[in-house]
Write a protein that holds these residues in place. Structure first.
Motif, PDB file in Angstrom:
ATOM      1  N   THR A  30      30.530  39.724  45.863  1.00 53.23           N
ATOM      2  CA  THR A  30      29.939  38.600  46.588  1.00 53.23           C
ATOM      3  C   THR A  30      28.421  38.614  46.393  1.00 53.23           C
ATOM      4  O   THR A  30      27.847  39.619  45.951  1.00 53.23           O
ATOM      5  CB  THR A  30      30.245  38.708  48.080  1.00 53.23           C
ATOM      6  OG1 THR A  30      29.571  39.876  48.595  1.00 53.23           O
ATOM      7  CG2 THR A  30      31.739  38.824  48.333  1.00 53.23           C
TER       8      THR A  30
ATOM      9  N   GLY B  60      33.143  32.840  41.150  1.00 53.85           N
ATOM     10  CA  GLY B  60      34.083  33.433  40.218  1.00 53.85           C
ATOM     11  C   GLY B  60      33.537  34.512  39.315  1.00 53.85           C
ATOM     12  O   GLY B  60      34.307  35.191  38.633  1.00 53.85           O
TER      13      GLY B  60
ATOM     14  N   PRO C 261      33.815  30.988  46.221  1.00 49.33           N
ATOM     15  CA  PRO C 261      33.115  31.925  45.331  1.00 49.33           C
ATOM     16  C   PRO C 261      32.949  31.310  43.948  1.00 49.33           C
ATOM     17  O   PRO C 261      33.785  30.507  43.505  1.00 49.33           O
ATOM     18  CB  PRO C 261      34.045  33.141  45.302  1.00 49.33           C
ATOM     19  CG  PRO C 261      35.394  32.603  45.659  1.00 49.33           C
ATOM     20  CD  PRO C 261      35.149  31.480  46.615  1.00 49.33           C
TER      21      PRO C 261
ATOM     22  N   ASP D 246      35.333  37.954  38.532  1.00 48.44           N
ATOM     23  CA  ASP D 246      36.771  37.902  38.791  1.00 48.44           C
ATOM     24  C   ASP D 246      37.549  38.336  37.552  1.00 48.44           C
ATOM     25  O   ASP D 246      37.172  38.032  36.416  1.00 48.44           O
ATOM     26  CB  ASP D 246      37.209  36.483  39.166  1.00 48.44           C
ATOM     27  CG  ASP D 246      36.701  36.047  40.528  1.00 48.44           C
ATOM     28  OD1 ASP D 246      36.056  36.861  41.215  1.00 48.44           O
ATOM     29  OD2 ASP D 246      36.948  34.880  40.904  1.00 48.44           O
TER      30      ASP D 246
ATOM     31  N   SER E 252      41.678  40.475  40.647  1.00 48.54           N
ATOM     32  CA  SER E 252      40.677  41.005  41.578  1.00 48.54           C
ATOM     33  C   SER E 252      39.461  40.097  41.602  1.00 48.54           C
ATOM     34  O   SER E 252      39.155  39.417  40.615  1.00 48.54           O
ATOM     35  CB  SER E 252      40.250  42.425  41.188  1.00 48.54           C
ATOM     36  OG  SER E 252      39.626  42.432  39.916  1.00 48.54           O
ATOM     37  N   ARG E 253      38.782  40.080  42.729  1.00 48.70           N
ATOM     38  CA  ARG E 253      37.573  39.268  42.896  1.00 48.70           C
ATOM     39  C   ARG E 253      36.342  40.052  42.463  1.00 48.70           C
ATOM     40  O   ARG E 253      36.269  41.274  42.600  1.00 48.70           O
ATOM     41  CB  ARG E 253      37.402  38.863  44.363  1.00 48.70           C
ATOM     42  CG  ARG E 253      38.293  37.726  44.805  1.00 48.70           C
ATOM     43  CD  ARG E 253      37.851  36.418  44.231  1.00 48.70           C
ATOM     44  NE  ARG E 253      38.620  35.289  44.726  1.00 48.70           N
ATOM     45  CZ  ARG E 253      38.637  34.101  44.137  1.00 48.70           C
ATOM     46  NH1 ARG E 253      37.928  33.927  43.022  1.00 48.70           N
ATOM     47  NH2 ARG E 253      39.342  33.116  44.632  1.00 48.70           N
TER      48      ARG E 253
ATOM     49  N   LEU F 218      45.088  35.579  39.463  1.00 47.65           N
ATOM     50  CA  LEU F 218      43.943  36.412  39.816  1.00 47.65           C
ATOM     51  C   LEU F 218      44.386  37.840  40.091  1.00 47.65           C
ATOM     52  O   LEU F 218      45.346  38.073  40.834  1.00 47.65           O
ATOM     53  CB  LEU F 218      43.259  35.827  41.053  1.00 47.65           C
ATOM     54  CG  LEU F 218      42.059  36.594  41.613  1.00 47.65           C
ATOM     55  CD1 LEU F 218      40.876  36.519  40.648  1.00 47.65           C
ATOM     56  CD2 LEU F 218      41.659  36.033  42.986  1.00 47.65           C
TER      57      LEU F 218
END
Length: 364
Positions: free
Chosen positions: A121, A37, A35, A40, A117-118, A115
């Motif tokens: 997408t 990023g 990903p 994030d 949370s992401r 990290l």
């Protein structure tokens, strides 16, 4: 007039085409193992205050750093201080992640940076932009990557891309763009800007040369600006219209500004330069398609697609150093390639090869 988000799977990558009546509206590459990023959220630590740059370099706890602009607020922070940050721009063009500070820290605060949370997408981003689009998967592999929140929008069964869409998406990988009226544009990314040169065939309309060239440029520009969006070309962009005197080019500005309103990133047209180039700026957020394709990871995934399609008996891939490193960093993509072809292969470093080169070998 239905809109579809069409997903097609290959090892390490899902290509997403947004279509309507076999017209390509938008496009993205989704690489689950890599990903970019953006979005994030991290609990991070200030590594170095950079007063002269108006910000700080931030340790994200993952071996990566990002830059956090602080402007006049820089003096209220100290090195070693922890804070919550979010990625607003991916690493690209030789520059690292760009961050923003979040006002509300997590509670309780984590013991160390890392990290939290992401971000969304590419599929989630496009599903948000096109909320009424149905999702169409080409295989069980691509369907399995659709999250539960989007499963109700998925059409039943599996359908490959229509030929026209597959052709349009493949053309995005080429630097030469075919435009209406027989025109072409050549796209050249550089570290500082994107240079686009438009060319037109000889005029055969019976109009004066300047009138015909103006009409040709005006009619071709919508398709070119759409290509800029599809390829996610960003930053400073200079367009050289074909065969027009500088004073004639001023008349293209208003149509260009109107066309840019349809782009979600709302690019700005800054005018005509002294050399007669259309100057525009499009926000740098996610890496451009050329950068994704030409980076070591992109070249590695292209190698896996070629092995899957053209080298069914290969038992070994001899690789240059950078390509081998990219393949080893995405073991799931290598495993997917082996599973889909039904035959394993080994990776081997070949120091005699250029960094991004590879050669398949077979025991046969």
């Amino acid at each position: 007039m239905s809109v579809f988000l069409r997903l097609t799977f290959s090892p390490g990558e899902v290509r997403i085409a947004v279509t309507q009546d076999d017209k390509l509206l938008d496009y993205a590459l989704w690489r689950p193992a890599a990903p970019d990023g953006v979005g994030d959220v991290y609990w991070a630590r200030i590594a170095t205050l950079a007063h002269s740059m108006g910000g700080a370099f931030i340790d994200l706890g993952t071996g990566e750093q990002g830059f956090l602009p602080l402007s006049s607020d820089v003096t209220t922070h100290t090195e070693g201080q922890c804070l919550a940050v979010q990625v607003t721009r991916a690493a690209q063009g030789g520059k690292g992640l760009r961050l923003r500070k979040l006002d509300t820290p997590p509670s309780p605060a984590p013991d160390k940076p890392g990290l939290l949370s992401r971000g969304p997408t590419p599929l989630a981003r496009l599903a948000h932009i096109f909320p009424d689009a149905a999702l169409v998967a080409d295989s069980p592999e691509s369907a399995a990557l659709i999250p539960p929140t989007l499963q109700p929008r998925r059409s039943k069964g599996f359908r490959p891309w229509p030929e026209a869409i597959a052709h349009a998406c493949a053309a995005l990988e080429e630097p030469i763009v075919t435009l209406p009226g027989g025109m072409q544009a050549s796209i050249t990314p550089t570290p500082a800007l994107i240079a686009i040169d438009m060319d037109a065939p000889p005029t055969t309309t019976g109009w004066s040369k300047q009138t015909a060239q103006f009409a040709a440029n005006r009619d071709a520009l919508p398709a070119l600006l759409h290509q800029i969006r599809l390829r996610n070309l960003s930053g400073a962009i200079l367009i050289d219209p074909a065969g027009l005197a500088v004073r004639k080019r001023q008349a293209l500005l208003e149509p260009v500004k109107a066309m840019l309103q349809a782009d979600p990133l709302k690019p700005r047209c800054l005018g005509i330069t002294g050399l007669g180039l259309i100057e525009m700026v499009r926000a740098r957020i996610h890496p451009s398609l050329p950068e994704l394709l030409n980076a070591p990871h992109g070249r590695a995934l292209a190698a896996l697609r070629t092995v899957l399609a053209q080298h069914p008996t290969a038992t070994q891939l001899r690789c240059g150093l950078a390509l081998l490193g990219a393949l080893e960093a995405d073991p799931q993509a290598v495993a997917d390639c082996m599973r889909l072809r039904g035959k394993p292969f080994t990776l081997k470093l070949d120091p005699s090869l250029p960094d991004l080169a590879w050669i398949p070998q077979s025991n046969d």
